[in-house]
Design an enzyme around this catalytic site. Structure first.
Site, PDB file in Angstrom:
ATOM      1  N   TYR A  36     -46.465  -4.627 -79.914  1.00  0.00           N
ATOM      2  CA  TYR A  36     -45.305  -5.058 -79.132  1.00  0.00           C
ATOM      3  C   TYR A  36     -45.727  -6.100 -78.081  1.00  0.00           C
ATOM      4  O   TYR A  36     -45.005  -7.062 -77.824  1.00  0.00           O
ATOM      5  CB  TYR A  36     -44.638  -3.874 -78.431  1.00  0.00           C
ATOM      6  CG  TYR A  36     -44.035  -2.866 -79.386  1.00  0.00           C
ATOM      7  CD1 TYR A  36     -43.292  -3.296 -80.483  1.00  0.00           C
ATOM      8  CD2 TYR A  36     -44.212  -1.500 -79.205  1.00  0.00           C
ATOM      9  CE1 TYR A  36     -42.745  -2.372 -81.370  1.00  0.00           C
ATOM     10  CE2 TYR A  36     -43.662  -0.578 -80.081  1.00  0.00           C
ATOM     11  CZ  TYR A  36     -42.942  -1.017 -81.160  1.00  0.00           C
ATOM     12  OH  TYR A  36     -42.402  -0.110 -82.029  1.00  0.00           O
ATOM     13  N   GLU A  89     -46.145 -16.458 -66.284  1.00  0.00           N
ATOM     14  CA  GLU A  89     -45.125 -17.066 -67.153  1.00  0.00           C
ATOM     15  C   GLU A  89     -44.470 -15.988 -68.037  1.00  0.00           C
ATOM     16  O   GLU A  89     -43.259 -16.016 -68.258  1.00  0.00           O
ATOM     17  CB  GLU A  89     -45.780 -18.156 -68.015  1.00  0.00           C
ATOM     18  CG  GLU A  89     -44.822 -19.005 -68.818  1.00  0.00           C
ATOM     19  CD  GLU A  89     -43.840 -19.819 -67.961  1.00  0.00           C
ATOM     20  OE1 GLU A  89     -44.296 -20.526 -67.046  1.00  0.00           O
ATOM     21  OE2 GLU A  89     -42.620 -19.725 -68.226  1.00  0.00           O
ATOM     22  N   GLU A  96     -36.279 -13.316 -66.707  1.00  0.00           N
ATOM     23  CA  GLU A  96     -35.110 -14.100 -67.142  1.00  0.00           C
ATOM     24  C   GLU A  96     -34.275 -13.293 -68.130  1.00  0.00           C
ATOM     25  O   GLU A  96     -33.046 -13.270 -68.047  1.00  0.00           O
ATOM     26  CB  GLU A  96     -35.573 -15.392 -67.837  1.00  0.00           C
ATOM     27  CG  GLU A  96     -35.851 -16.548 -66.913  1.00  0.00           C
ATOM     28  CD  GLU A  96     -36.539 -17.691 -67.648  1.00  0.00           C
ATOM     29  OE1 GLU A  96     -37.265 -18.424 -66.971  1.00  0.00           O
ATOM     30  OE2 GLU A  96     -36.364 -17.823 -68.883  1.00  0.00           O
ATOM     31  N   GLU A 106     -22.447 -15.050 -66.370  1.00  0.00           N
ATOM     32  CA  GLU A 106     -21.813 -15.078 -65.041  1.00  0.00           C
ATOM     33  C   GLU A 106     -22.749 -15.687 -64.004  1.00  0.00           C
ATOM     34  O   GLU A 106     -23.970 -15.488 -64.088  1.00  0.00           O
ATOM     35  CB  GLU A 106     -21.493 -13.647 -64.582  1.00  0.00           C
ATOM     36  CG  GLU A 106     -20.475 -12.939 -65.434  1.00  0.00           C
ATOM     37  CD  GLU A 106     -19.085 -13.524 -65.257  1.00  0.00           C
ATOM     38  OE1 GLU A 106     -18.665 -13.682 -64.101  1.00  0.00           O
ATOM     39  OE2 GLU A 106     -18.466 -13.842 -66.268  1.00  0.00           O
ATOM     40  N   TYR A 107     -22.176 -16.388 -63.012  1.00  0.00           N
ATOM     41  CA  TYR A 107     -22.992 -16.858 -61.895  1.00  0.00           C
ATOM     42  C   TYR A 107     -23.129 -15.728 -60.893  1.00  0.00           C
ATOM     43  O   TYR A 107     -22.145 -15.041 -60.576  1.00  0.00           O
ATOM     44  CB  TYR A 107     -22.350 -18.078 -61.211  1.00  0.00           C
ATOM     45  CG  TYR A 107     -23.135 -18.505 -59.988  1.00  0.00           C
ATOM     46  CD1 TYR A 107     -24.147 -19.450 -60.113  1.00  0.00           C
ATOM     47  CD2 TYR A 107     -22.915 -17.925 -58.740  1.00  0.00           C
ATOM     48  CE1 TYR A 107     -24.911 -19.824 -59.005  1.00  0.00           C
ATOM     49  CE2 TYR A 107     -23.673 -18.286 -57.639  1.00  0.00           C
ATOM     50  CZ  TYR A 107     -24.661 -19.228 -57.777  1.00  0.00           C
ATOM     51  OH  TYR A 107     -25.428 -19.586 -56.693  1.00  0.00           O
ATOM     52  N   HIS A 108     -24.354 -15.508 -60.417  1.00  0.00           N
ATOM     53  CA  HIS A 108     -24.554 -14.532 -59.341  1.00  0.00           C
ATOM     54  C   HIS A 108     -25.693 -15.016 -58.452  1.00  0.00           C
ATOM     55  O   HIS A 108     -26.748 -15.406 -58.957  1.00  0.00           O
ATOM     56  CB  HIS A 108     -24.876 -13.150 -59.915  1.00  0.00           C
ATOM     57  CG  HIS A 108     -24.613 -12.046 -58.929  1.00  0.00           C
ATOM     58  ND1 HIS A 108     -25.321 -11.915 -57.757  1.00  0.00           N
ATOM     59  CD2 HIS A 108     -23.692 -11.042 -58.932  1.00  0.00           C
ATOM     60  CE1 HIS A 108     -24.862 -10.872 -57.086  1.00  0.00           C
ATOM     61  NE2 HIS A 108     -23.870 -10.332 -57.766  1.00  0.00           N
ATOM     62  N   LYS A 115     -34.341 -15.498 -60.478  1.00  0.00           N
ATOM     63  CA  LYS A 115     -34.926 -16.492 -61.391  1.00  0.00           C
ATOM     64  C   LYS A 115     -35.723 -17.549 -60.635  1.00  0.00           C
ATOM     65  O   LYS A 115     -36.798 -17.958 -61.067  1.00  0.00           O
ATOM     66  CB  LYS A 115     -33.823 -17.160 -62.230  1.00  0.00           C
ATOM     67  CG  LYS A 115     -33.301 -16.282 -63.336  1.00  0.00           C
ATOM     68  CD  LYS A 115     -32.407 -17.084 -64.258  1.00  0.00           C
ATOM     69  CE  LYS A 115     -31.958 -16.238 -65.441  1.00  0.00           C
ATOM     70  NZ  LYS A 115     -31.194 -17.029 -66.413  1.00  0.00           N
ATOM     71  N   ASP A 116     -35.177 -18.011 -59.501  1.00  0.00           N
ATOM     72  CA  ASP A 116     -35.877 -19.044 -58.726  1.00  0.00           C
ATOM     73  C   ASP A 116     -37.219 -18.509 -58.207  1.00  0.00           C
ATOM     74  O   ASP A 116     -38.232 -19.216 -58.241  1.00  0.00           O
ATOM     75  CB  ASP A 116     -35.018 -19.523 -57.549  1.00  0.00           C
ATOM     76  CG  ASP A 116     -33.850 -20.396 -57.995  1.00  0.00           C
ATOM     77  OD1 ASP A 116     -33.800 -20.735 -59.198  1.00  0.00           O
ATOM     78  OD2 ASP A 116     -32.999 -20.735 -57.150  1.00  0.00           O
TER      79      ASP A 116
HETATM   80  N1  LIG Z   1     -26.733 -16.093 -63.927  1.00  0.00           N
HETATM   81  C1  LIG Z   1     -27.138 -17.007 -63.040  1.00  0.00           C
HETATM   82  N2  LIG Z   1     -26.607 -17.046 -61.802  1.00  0.00           N
HETATM   83  C2  LIG Z   1     -26.999 -17.966 -60.892  1.00  0.00           C
HETATM   84  N3  LIG Z   1     -27.913 -18.925 -61.129  1.00  0.00           N
HETATM   85  C3  LIG Z   1     -28.491 -18.943 -62.337  1.00  0.00           C
HETATM   86  C4  LIG Z   1     -28.150 -17.998 -63.365  1.00  0.00           C
HETATM   87  N4  LIG Z   1     -28.908 -18.268 -64.465  1.00  0.00           N
HETATM   88  C5  LIG Z   1     -29.658 -19.311 -64.142  1.00  0.00           C
HETATM   89  N5  LIG Z   1     -29.431 -19.722 -62.876  1.00  0.00           N
HETATM   90  C6  LIG Z   1     -30.090 -20.847 -62.170  1.00  0.00           C
HETATM   91  O1  LIG Z   1     -30.513 -21.785 -63.126  1.00  0.00           O
HETATM   92  C7  LIG Z   1     -31.929 -21.959 -63.068  1.00  0.00           C
HETATM   93  C8  LIG Z   1     -32.470 -22.176 -64.463  1.00  0.00           C
HETATM   94  O2  LIG Z   1     -32.234 -21.018 -65.223  1.00  0.00           O
HETATM   95  P1  LIG Z   1     -33.201 -20.585 -66.393  1.00  0.00           P
HETATM   96  O3  LIG Z   1     -32.603 -19.381 -67.048  1.00  0.00           O
HETATM   97  O4  LIG Z   1     -33.465 -21.769 -67.260  1.00  0.00           O
HETATM   98  O5  LIG Z   1     -34.502 -20.124 -65.580  1.00  0.00           O
HETATM   99  P2  LIG Z   1     -35.868 -20.884 -65.313  1.00  0.00           P
HETATM  100  O6  LIG Z   1     -36.732 -19.878 -64.606  1.00  0.00           O
HETATM  101  O7  LIG Z   1     -35.685 -22.171 -64.586  1.00  0.00           O
HETATM  102  O8  LIG Z   1     -36.349 -21.184 -66.773  1.00  0.00           O
HETATM  103  P3  LIG Z   1     -37.812 -21.637 -67.256  1.00  0.00           P
HETATM  104  O9  LIG Z   1     -38.801 -20.819 -66.463  1.00  0.00           O
HETATM  105  O10 LIG Z   1     -37.765 -21.270 -68.706  1.00  0.00           O
HETATM  106  O11 LIG Z   1     -37.894 -23.109 -66.977  1.00  0.00           O
HETATM  107  C9  LIG Z   1     -32.459 -20.702 -62.362  1.00  0.00           C
HETATM  108  O12 LIG Z   1     -33.701 -20.951 -61.696  1.00  0.00           O
HETATM  109  C10 LIG Z   1     -31.324 -20.401 -61.383  1.00  0.00           C
HETATM  110  O13 LIG Z   1     -31.428 -21.220 -60.213  1.00  0.00           O
END
Ligand SMILES: Nc1ncnc2c1ncn2[C@@H]1O[C@H](COP(=O)(O)OP(=O)(O)OP(=O)(O)O)[C@@H](O)[C@H]1O
Length: 150
Positions: A36, A89, A96, A106-108, A115-116
Site C-alpha cells: 500500500y 510532498e 490534499e 466547495e470553497y472553505h 492546503k497552503d
Molecule cells: N476547497 C478549497 N477551498 C479553498 N481554497 C482551495 C480549495 N482547494 C484548493 N484551494 C486553493 O487552491 C490552491 C491550489 O489547490 P491544489 O489542490 O492544487 O493544492 P496545491 O497544494 O497547490 O497543489 P500541488 O501541491 O499539487 O501544487 C490551494 O493552495 C488553496 O489555496
C-alpha cells in the site's frame, strides 16, 4: 490478530472503539503494508508534477554526488534531504486528498489554509534542499572549472 489487538485496546479504554474500526480496510501483514505504501508513492509519481520534478532532481543530485566523490557523510546528508522533501510532498498529496474528500469542490477558508500550509511545508523543505545542494555539490563542481580558467 489486528482485530484482537483492537478489541484489547477498546477494553483498556473503557469500551471506546478504536477509530480505526471505521477503516474500510487495514493492512493485515507487513508485506501488504509495504504494497500500500508503494502504491502511494506510485500514485504521487503519476499524478503530482512536483513529485516527478523532485525525483528527477534527487536522481541528478545522487549521481553528481557519486561522480564528484563526495564523502559518505555528505552523500548521507543529500539522501536525507531528498527523503525529507519527497516525504513532505507525499504528506502534501495525502492532505490534499483528505481536504478534497471533506469539502469537495466547495470553497472553505480552512481548506485553503490546510492546503497552503502543506504546500508551504514542501517549499521550506525544497529551499533547504537547494541550500544543501549548493553547499555540498556546487564547490567540487565549480572549483575545477575556476582553476582551469584562472
Ligand atoms: N476547497 C478549497 N477551498 C479553498 N481554497 C482551495 C480549495 N482547494 C484548493 N484551494 C486553493 O487552491 C490552491 C491550489 O489547490 P491544489 O489542490 O492544487 O493544492 P496545491 O497544494 O497547490 O497543489 P500541488 O501541491 O499539487 O501544487 C490551494 O493552495 C488553496 O489555496
Amino acid at each position: 490478530m489486528t482485530q484482537k489487538l483492537l478489541a484489547a485496546y477498546a477494553e483498556k479504554t473503557s469500551g471506546t472503539l478504536h477509530l480505526r474500526q471505521r477503516s474500510y480496510r487495514m493492512a493485515t501483514s507487513l508485506m501488504s503494508s509495504f504494497r500500500y505504501a508503494w502504491a502511494g508513492v506510485q500514485y504521487a509519481f503519476q499524478t503530482q508534477r512536483n513529485f516527478r520534478i523532485h525525483t528527477a532532481i534527487a536522481v541528478t543530485a545522487i549521481a553528481l554526488g557519486s561522480l564528484l566523490r563526495l564523502s559518505p557523510v555528505e552523500l548521507a546528508v543529500i539522501i536525507l534531504t531528498i527523503a525529507v522533501v519527497m516525504g513532505l510532498e507525499l504528506i502534501n498529496t495525502a492532505l490534499e486528498a483528505v481536504v478534497d474528500l471533506t469539502v469537495g469542490k466547495e470553497y472553505h477558508d480552512l481548506a485553503r489554509i490546510a492546503k497552503d500550509c502543506a504546500a508551504g511545508a514542501v517549499l521550506v523543505g525544497a529551499t533547504a534542499a537547494l541550500a544543501v545542494a549548493a553547499a555540498l555539490i556546487l564547490p567540487p563542481l565549480v572549483y575545477p572549472v575556476l582553476r582551469t580558467l584562472f
